[in-house]
Design an enzyme around this catalytic site. Structure first.
Site, PDB file in Angstrom:
ATOM      1  N   LYS A   1       0.704  -1.327   0.061  1.00 29.80           N
ATOM      2  CA  LYS A   1      -0.087   0.191   0.025  1.00 29.80           C
ATOM      3  C   LYS A   1       0.838   1.342  -0.103  1.00 29.80           C
ATOM      4  O   LYS A   1       0.336   2.154  -0.485  1.00 29.80           O
ATOM      5  CB  LYS A   1      -0.919  -0.121   1.314  1.00 29.80           C
TER       6      LYS A   1
ATOM      7  N   HIS B   1       1.109  -3.664  15.195  1.00 25.86           N
ATOM      8  CA  HIS B   1       1.596  -2.621  14.390  1.00 25.86           C
ATOM      9  C   HIS B   1       1.469  -1.322  15.284  1.00 25.86           C
ATOM     10  O   HIS B   1       0.595  -1.065  15.540  1.00 25.86           O
ATOM     11  CB  HIS B   1       0.703  -2.379  13.032  1.00 25.86           C
TER      12      HIS B   1
ATOM     13  N   GLU C   1       6.486  -5.802   8.506  1.00 20.13           N
ATOM     14  CA  GLU C   1       5.444  -5.328   7.238  1.00 20.13           C
ATOM     15  C   GLU C   1       6.080  -3.833   7.093  1.00 20.13           C
ATOM     16  O   GLU C   1       5.165  -2.910   7.011  1.00 20.13           O
ATOM     17  CB  GLU C   1       3.930  -5.337   7.664  1.00 20.13           C
TER      18      GLU C   1
END
Lengths: 537, 537
Positions: A177, A308, A387
């Site tokens: 993204k 996250h 990530e």
């Protein structure tokens, strides 16, 4: 524009403070506090930093200097920019140099064929400055006034090798993204990274770019809230792993993807991150216990935890807390005999991508490395993944725009309306624009690359190139920079010091790789689509 | 979703005030003042208004009711929504009905072939409500959970005929930017409208949709600040008319488009418009005199004036002032013998597109008609044109989203952090989200259709459809609606009363045709791409 005229780099002096103060400001990193306002004053170009310092020694020579961009929605007066990080400027500059030297160790010569033959990238020596590169491509464009990006492809590979060097135990899955461009995916796919995909379109992009990729091992569907149609698509393409943070998701998995390997996404403290996520995603301990119970009932294959810490995390302790929380959940799963074999920890993202970041990536990585060795020792067979998005994509991408139109002596023509005190707050933007001397219109704006000002708290830095041959430091005027659309909200900077520039001159912005074109629209028919590629070694 | 289950429309009651008060709120138009905050409370569906009123007579029966959408960036507490237009609710409702009845006079049967055979639109009787139409298409989608638009094609034609009826002297040039969709352009092109294009991409869209269109007569390049490359492209395609508001533009025209017919764009008072433009575009009298002088020197073919009062103008006087200003410029040009034959007046846009707008379009049009007849009488050969965008595109387009995930009992799991007074302001959004009972995730968001909350001060109205068969008015819970991306800024509503909904239930939003998909990005791989067409007579 007149034929092959070469651009000159003309210096920009932001104020008349002394050399030392200026040097601090010019190399300061963006402010770290989460505020609604943004003031630009940072410097991406490693080489420019050195050039700058050398130039500062000799005031007779021109220098490249960054300036302040104030956005039309989040306004801060220009004089405030000294409040942001100025005091740490020199320190960060030193750090940026150190980190740059470390990154240079990760050579990418072996990718020459990929870069040059497959991706049509031109080689550029590492010591050529961004300004020189921009100048060259502007000349190459001749009369073509469309905006374009210049991307240093070796950056992505170098970031990957830096990651592997400092965090060998943690396999990076690039968060598509942040910049869903085939060129990044191609390089990262080629050298072995995995991919974090959050939708069918992102998965399709990876599949079409990296033929024969092993979806089971190299792709994670890392979105806790999945449309059922997307879930089925990932399943059918052979993706094996996903995340979950709510009970409904377990029921959906049971029905549509019962053999998925599932990570429980933890809710973390994201108060130190520029873009927090924990209001939207993540489960706390109470929820996790319910998820564990339900997953057991439904026979869902839970294999570990993910978290996250929020995008751009500047506090290493937050990773520490999150890892300790993950450890606690691992212990609960084991001690309370839920029957799951937890072995995977996905430490998410939050890694910034700039050399001047403090703590720097090597520092953050070192701390995380120590923590995971303590909490999840290698000999016990724990597998770690992450990530990172911005870490890979943000640096070494330059946007070059043209001045497509201008309005000079704006002040002379401003409306002479009387504005009451009560109205002043409401009309601050208007007042700033009307009191500026000159207005420039460029061909990328708030609906395009600069949407990151609105959506990503991004701080942009502007440089300029003019065809003028004047070597003197030119007079500065309070200026406005508008984007190309018909909308007045499309204002990039309210009040910025610029010399007198001409239609056809260029403004360029380093460091625009992440969350820029990724979330740009084509409003009014304007979108930057042209790319030039380079690689450096 | 379970096969062919038909959706039920279950009512939503926003509060416990008495019938009359509710009726006012539910039909109130959006607030007219330019504030940073938005509160939704309007109603697009003409038919729903009637249904609503009937239902209100019998409290035992369920009703369709609109609710309030609070955006995550521009927050207003829910209890404040009564401040906005509530008092005028019933009045507007009456007006909406009247305007609707007037619009119905403009039949579109003769376009049946275009709608049904060329554009695959299904016929829907005028008295079928939006809710019924949505229900039908949701059933048609079966298990496909992707978001979609339902567009009433006859709306565009009907708006055109309404325009011609009330403003026969003013030729409308559809502002493509408001919704650059081929279906609108096809219909408006077919029945004779012109087009206002502001970029190469917009021009290409019109050219590819309307074959053999006479560019000289039916397209205006109405952007005062043109990239030279775009200017040349319009010239080469045979477009003849453009606008100018600064001296540089005249030099560019001289060099690249010397035979253009040029309108001088005037700076107007836009303080009564939702989206003002005058800080970005337009010349005042002083500038205009310079432009006239320079255009004469350069032999540029000035033919009249244009202006734009700003998007969504709610004050007819602003048109009056602008027309008077144009008259003054016409007189200056004539009296001071600049040598130009001014004959064209482009009155721009600013026209809203909803039946409940006050003043209504028929009222605005009537006033403008009188003013132009007085200031620019027909017998003198003046030609009038306009650039309406929103007027055509905003109404009769519905977005239907699916609930793709949810988090129930959110409050139980909220972090129990102590928040200091000083932090409260900063964390208001977080607090609102954490104190909500339930969180829903839908598959369009702030990066998609709802970008209009950020960029266009748009007020959205939400309806819902559930598969539940429960006919009782269900219990309401404070709920949050998030968009589908990984970003926490992608929050559509903070604090909204909704019943307990399920994954697979639908939320739908009427009136989303303008400045929505036009400026949506594909961030994170999400973008609403599916369209269903209907036509009504």
């Amino acid at each position: 524009m007149q034929g092959h005229v070469l651009y000159n780099i003309v210096p920009k002096m932001t104020d008349t403070t002394n050399k030392k103060e200026r040097a601090h400001e010019e190399t300061a990193k963006p402010e770290l506090e989460l505020t609604e306002s943004v003031v630009a004053n940072d410097n991406n170009n490693d080489d420019d930093d050195e050039v700058l310092e050398n130039k500062m020694e000799n005031q007779d020579e021109p220098t490249h200097v960054t300036t302040n961009l104030l956005h039309s929605i989040n306004v801060v007066e220009a004089h405030k920019h000294k409040d942001y990080g100025g005091a740490k400027g020199h320190d960060e500059d030193e750090q940026a140099k150190k980190v740059k030297q470390k990154r240079q160790r990760f050579h990418v010569d072996h990718l020459k064929d990929l870069f040059e033959n497959e991706m049509d990238a031109g080689y550029v020596p590492y010591n050529e400055t961004n300004a020189e590169v921009v100048k060259r491509f502007c000349s190459k464009m001749h009369e073509d006034d469309q905006p374009f990006y210049i991307v240093n492809l070796s950056h992505f590979a170098r970031q990957y090798y830096q990651w592997i060097h400092y965090l060998a135990r943690v396999k990076p899955f690039f968060a598509v993204k942040s910049n869903p461009s085939a060129f990044i995916i191609k390089i990262l796919g080629h050298i072995g990274a995995g991919f974090d995909c959050a939708s069918v379109d992102e998965l399709d992009l990876v599949l079409s770019t990296c033929s024969n990729i092993d979806c089971g091992k190299r792709i994670i569907y890392a979105h806790p809230c999945k449309p059922i149609s997307h879930m089925k698509y990932f399943r059918d393409k052979g993706v094996e792993m996903t995340v979950v943070d709510n009970e409904d998701e377990l029921h959906k998995l049971k029905e549509h993807w019962p053999n998925a390997k599932v990570l429980v996404r933890l809710k973390t403290n994201d108060s130190h991150s520029k873009s927090p996520f924990s209001t939207k995603f993540g489960a706390n301990e109470c929820e996790i216990r319910r998820l564990l119970t339900l997953a057991k009932q439904l026979d869902i294959h839970l294999v570990g935890c993910s978290f996250h810490v929020g995008s751009r995390c500047y506090d290493i302790n937050v990773y520490k807390e999150a890892l300790e929380f993950a450890r606690k959940i691992f212990d609960i799963v084991h001690d309370e005999e839920y029957g799951f074999q937890f072995s995977i920890i996905d430490i998410g993202g939050g890694f910034t991508g700039h050399n001047w970041d403090k703590p720097s990536f090597p520092e953050v990585a070192q701390s995380i490395h120590e923590m995971i060795n303590k909490l999840f020792p290698e000999k016990k067979g724990y597998q770690l993944m992450a990530e990172p998005g911005r870490y890979f994509s943000s640096g070494d991408t330059i946007l070059v725009c043209s001045i497509i139109a201008r309005r000079l002596h704006n002040k002379e023509y401003s409306s002479k309306e009387e504005i009451s005190e009560a109205q002043k707050e409401k009309t601050k933007e208007k007042a700033l624009i009307e009191s500026a001397e000159n207005i420039y219109y460029i061909n990328d704006g708030i609906y395009g690359t600069f949407n990151a000002i609105v959506f990503d708290h991004k701080v942009f830095i502007v440089h300029y190139l003019t065809k003028s041959n004047d070597k003197q430091i030119p007079e500065q005027y309070k200026s406005v920079i508008f984007g190309p659309t018909c909308d007045s909200i499309d204002c990039i900077a309210h009040s910025i010091d610029l010399p007198l520039l001409n239609v056809g001159d260029r403004l360029w912005f380093p460091d625009v790789g992440s969350y820029t074109n990724a979330s740009a629209s084509s409003f009014n028919g304007f979108k930057t689509k042209k790319y030039f590629f380079i690689w450096r070694n």
